[in-house]
Design an enzyme around this catalytic site. Structure first.
Site, short mmCIF file in Angstrom:
data_model
loop_
_atom_site.label_atom_id
_atom_site.label_comp_id
_atom_site.label_asym_id
_atom_site.label_seq_id
_atom_site.Cartn_x
_atom_site.Cartn_y
_atom_site.Cartn_z
N ASP A 1 0.87 -1.18 0.00
CA ASP A 1 0.00 0.00 0.00
C ASP A 1 0.90 1.23 0.00
O ASP A 1 2.08 1.14 0.31
CB ASP A 1 -0.92 0.00 1.23
N HIS B 1 -0.92 -0.63 4.96
CA HIS B 1 -1.53 0.70 5.08
C HIS B 1 -1.11 1.37 6.37
O HIS B 1 -0.73 2.53 6.40
CB HIS B 1 -3.04 0.55 5.03
N GLU C 1 2.44 6.95 -6.87
CA GLU C 1 1.54 5.86 -6.46
C GLU C 1 2.17 4.51 -6.75
O GLU C 1 2.15 3.61 -5.95
CB GLU C 1 0.21 6.01 -7.21
N ASP D 1 -2.97 -2.72 -2.71
CA ASP D 1 -4.04 -1.77 -2.43
C ASP D 1 -3.69 -0.42 -3.06
O ASP D 1 -2.53 -0.14 -3.34
CB ASP D 1 -4.19 -1.62 -0.91
#
Lengths: 867, 93
Positions: A643, A842, A681, A713
């Site tokens: 993530d 995350h 990203e 993710d």
């Protein structure tokens, strides 16, 4: 655009853009726009086999500089030609640079390059009836989207003029069209392959040739259809914020906080396995009833000296709405040196803001001494030529939108807002029906759809899903059933943990005032540990005289020794800087697991028991222990999660986190975070992290894994292709041919909603509900899974897209595994909405991005220190 | 956009690309590339070079990770502090 008026520098932009965009690229190839060249291409029209390639080259090398949705539509439509052309012209080149991909992986790719094997539907589990928020869109057989190429003889450079001349013949084309200056889309097929119109332009006869190219396939038209629905919403008087549409006529008002909530919809047309459908979900937008001017006045009264600073701090970055035209703007700055009497230029000359608003909007500006809000809108087009539009707005007329931090931290107010924004499944279904009725009963909306041969039907939203079996949770001594609701918090705090790490040498740091809190923490911990099977020795208690950050830092540096296992800090309140300082020391400088506790939570006598129980569980994880597991009968398989975290204001760097399992019960994880450039990203440094994780796996298990399964993710639909061709090769580079890779993208911010039940008694589906038919994308190997239990509002299913399955697990195993992994997040005794590995990634990325902002010590990487 | 850093595309030196858009660009640019094959750097996949050894000598991402490792080794070998009368003696780090 002219009506907007308050743009400062729009007026020369269009012309400038156009001239340059044409000459900017590949001028040696016939662009079809140059006079001499187009004569020759006109000749070539005769030899039929050349036409297509000619047109393709023409299309490819004409840059479109119109900055609206329509032009972008044509861009995407064109990509198809682009690839087909490459095949014709550069076959030899392709051979050289083609990557070494297995033949089978290429054969099973769908047309957009994504993985698409034969078997994508699972069959395990019991069947359940599911309703979804999709409306079927049917297309009229006699209509479609037909692609035409338009040429002018003699050629015309200006796009505006081209559109104008073509508009002269609008009626002959059936009235409905989309034209960007080169490519024309019509809902009808013209009788002839080439249609020629003659226009009179300044005494010269102008020939317009419209050449039929092809009928667009449905999947290339979804963007056009989305634009049509934007128009429909405009007809229904909705206001667009980002990609969502809101209804300004029925705000719900929260009088105390001076806020209002606008109800609205978010719609998207796409091609699904069940055909063309419109996904439609309810959405809300918060709007302030106070004007920005009133806020500025408040700020001024609070703090005269630093008024400008605090105003900038509070307002810059927020979105405002101007009610006279219901448009939104982002605040980029506040111009304190200007006021509404300042002059600015419009087409007809100079005018002041006061006069302008009087003339165009019939608004009298009351306060002529207020500053101006400065806003920049990005204009689309080629980056190099991009000139941003600048706006100056009057604070008196602007209203803030969205939730501000001060509202967000006000729990009572948030609860009140939630009563409006939290929508039950039944209400959602009603809103969907209402939307359908609105569209059906508005003639103007119907006309927009009908002209392109579209019609909505509201009877296809009953589909079938599957409910997976109940999971069994394994603790150290016993196993319990998680039940239908997939929750086991009672069992988690009473049973012995799966792997216990005893706490023999540790430190508690607290303020002198909180001696009481520290001792009650210790008492409760000892009580909780009895049933959990953990031994706790007495800690070294350090009491601080001052609540200063450096006092904490010094205490940490002085007291942590080599064999200290853990530090607990009891802090006076939530303060980000103090927390960040403690975490920086404990994660980077002196690697040691750390636990920061807010003293307030320890002072509530009623809750302290359950709070401490959870703290003990968390501490055990941070020490390297584990709490429970589920049965995942894989041998030699490593599961990874990825993530990334982005700084919301784009000031700090992005962080990518990588988590990999290192034992066979999937209860121990290796964690690694990499700091990346801003807004990045896609992950760059995967190879190195993955290599270390593999080494760690070999150290623990004596051999390398045979398969790895990666859950990723934070990837949007647009990035799937990049992810496939950029991130997976980084893994392949390390794996070689030895290890097989399965790669699954996890998306949680989606608009799909599914409900169980029937008729008017809809409710949230139970955890473990899978839907892999009908509403899944037409060209992807994907499924929806509801893994978490939601008691209020509507549950959001999680969307999984399988990008790669070299291990050949098939849909049943992947679906089941994804669900099982949702049980393994140790901060929650139940299921979470994404697989635990993604949740850990995350959490790690968030901690590093938010607080630490540097590399973490390797010594902690085998522990869940970030929980 | 001024807040964001630019990088040079390894496949075509005339391409100046915003760093966060580089991955997407590299996929496209790699297709059209016909020069000598480039290797991908393990520490940052936007780095594509011919000579990896030479590159690693100057790759910030590699150097940072090496440096981090060195610090870790140093920390691991630190001497446990002595105790005097039950109190820890100040241990310098």
């Amino acid at each position: 655009m002219s009506g907007r008026g308050n743009l400062l520098s729009l007026f020369n932009k269009n012309a400038g853009n156009m001239g340059k965009s044409i000459s900017s690229k590949d001028h040696e190839i016939d662009s079809g726009l140059d006079f001499n060249n187009s004569e020759s291409s006109g000749e070539r029209l005769l030899s039929s086999h050349n036409i297509e390639t000619d047109l393709i080259t023409t299309l490819q090398h004409v840059n479109i500089s119109v900055g609206r949705g329509r032009a972008r539509l044509i861009d995407t439509l064109k990509t198809d030609d682009h690839t087909s052309n490459q095949f014709i012209t550069s076959e030899s080149k392709e051979n050289i640079t083609k990557k070494t991909k297995g033949p089978e992986s290429e054969a099973i790719a769908s047309e957009n390059g994504l993985f698409f094997p034969d078997l994508i539907y699972g069959s395990k589990g019991s069947s359940v009836n599911i309703y979804c928020n999709y409306l079927k869109l049917t297309t009229d057989e006699s209509k479609g989207v037909f692609n035409y190429e338009v040429r002018f003889f003699p050629p015309i450079d200006s796009v505006h003029l081209r559109i104008k001349y073509l508009n002269d013949h609008k009626d002959k084309l059936g009235g409905t069209k989309t034209f960007d200056g080169n490519t024309l889309y019509l809902p009808i097929l013209l009788p002839n392959k080439m249609t020629v119109f003659i226009s009179k332009a300044e005494d010269v006869e102008l020939q317009i040739r419209i050449l039929y190219k092809k009928k667009e396939e449905m999947r290339n038209c979804t963007q056009l259809y989305n634009i049509l629905f934007d128009r429909v919403m405009k007809v229904l008087n909705y206001v667009k914020f980002d990609r969502k549409q809101f209804d300004p006529s029925r705000p719900k008002i929260i009088p105390l906080a001076k806020l209002e909530v606008w109800p609205g919809y978010v719609t998207a047309v796409d091609e699904y396995k069940g055909g063309l459908m419109l996904c439609c979900d309810v959405s809300h937008r918060i709007l302030c009833q106070k004007t920005v001017l009133e806020m500025l006045v408040d700020l001024y009264q609070q703090n005269v000296e630093h008024y400008q600073e605090s105003a900038r701090k509070m307002l810059v970055g927020n979105i405002v709405l101007t009610r006279y035209n219901n448009r939104t703007y982002k605040i980029n700055d506040i111009c304190f040196d200007q006021n509404p009497t300042c002059q600015f230029e419009i087409k007809t000359g100079c005018t002041s803001y006061v006069e302008y608003y009087k003339q165009y909007h019939n608004i009298n500006i009351k306060d002529v001494n207020q500053p101006l809000i400065y806003s920049i809108k990005k204009s689309r087009g080629i980056p190099a030529e991009r000139e941003n539009l600048q706006f100056c707005l009057i604070p008196e007329l602007c209203y803030l939108t969205g939730l501000r931090d001060e509202v967000r931290s006000d729990n009572k107010l948030m609860r009140e807002i939630a009563t409006f924004t939290r929508v039950s499944p039944n209400q959602r279904q009603m809103a969907l029906n209402k939307f359908y009725e609105n569209v059906s009963n508005t003639p103007a909306a119907q006309e927009i759809l009908n002209s392109w041969g579209l019609s909505l039907t509201n009877n296809s939203n009953k589909i079938s899903g599957r409910q997976m079996d109940i999971e069994q949770i394994y603790f150290s001594k016993i196993s319990v059933s998680a039940g239908r609701s997939a929750e086991f918090s009672k069992h988690a705090v009473t049973n012995e943990m799966l792997k216990v790490v005893h706490l023999s040498k540790w430190i508690i740091i607290h303020l002198r005032n909180y001696r009481q809190a520290a001792t009650s923490l210790l008492d409760n911990m000892k009580q909780a540990c009895e049933s959990l099977g953990m031994n706790i020795s007495n800690p070294t208690m350090i009491s601080l005289d001052h609540d200063r950050i450096d006092a904490y830092i010094q205490a940490l540096r002085r007291n942590i020794t080599m064999n200290t296992q853990m530090v607990v800090c009891i802090c006076h309140n939530r303060r980000d800087d103090r927390y960040a300082a403690i975490k920086k020391i404990c994660c980077s400088e002196i690697p040691i697991p750390s636990q920061v506790i807010n003293a307030k939570t320890l002072q509530n006598d009623l809750k302290i028991r359950s709070v401490v129980q959870k703290i003990v569980l968390q501490m055990n994880c941070k020490l390297g222990g584990s709490l429970w597991t589920v049965k995942i009968p894989f041998k030699n398989v490593m599961i990874c999660g990825i993530d990334s975290y982005h700084d919301p204001s784009n000031r700090g760097n992005s962080v990518a986190a990588f988590v990999a399992s290192i034992n066979s019960s999937y209860s121990q994880w290796y964690s690694k975070a990499v700091v990346q450039t801003k807004r990045e990203e896609i992950v760059n440094g995967l190879s190195a992290s993955f290599e270390i994780a593999l080494k760690m796996y070999r150290k623990r298990n004596g051999k390398l894994p045979t398969n790895i399964i990666i859950y990723r993710d934070g990837i949007g639909d647009g990035q799937l292709y990049t992810c496939l061709n950029y991130e997976i090769p980084q893994f392949e580079m390390v794996c070689g041919n030895r290890i097989k890779i399965s790669y699954i993208v996890v998306q949680k911010r989606i608009n799909t909603r599914i409900f169980s039940g029937s008729g008017i008694h809809l409710e949230n589906p139970l955890p473990g509900t899978v839907v892999d038919q009908h509403i899944t994308k037409s060209n992807m190997y994907d499924f929806f899974l509801v893994s978490q239990l939601v008691r209020q509002g509507t549950v959001t299913p999680t969307h999984y897209v399988v990008l790669r399955d070299d291990c050949n697990y098939g849909p049943d195993i992947i679906q089941k595994l994804s669900y099982k992994l949702c049980f393994l997040y140790y901060n929650w005794a139940g299921t979470v909405r994404i697989p635990a590995c993604c949740m850990y990634a995350h959490k790690l990325a968030y901690l590093i991005g938010q607080s630490i902002q540097r590399d973490v010590a390797e010594a902690l990487s085998e522990k869940l220190f970030y929980l | 956009m001024s807040d964001f850093e630019y990088g040079i595309c390894p496949y075509d030196k005339s391409h100046r690309i915003l760093l966060f858009r580089m991955p997407k660009h590299l996929i496209k640019c790699e297709m059209n590339y016909c020069g000598p094959p480039l290797q991908t750097c393990k520490y940052n996949a936007t780095h594509r070079v011919q000579d990896m050894e030479k590159h690693l000598k100057e790759c910030d991402y590699y150097l940072r990770s090496i440096e981090n490792q060195a610090v870790q080794i140093a920390l691991r070998s630190r001497i446990p502090p002595k105790q005097e009368d039950g109190h820890d003696v100040d241990t310098p780090f």
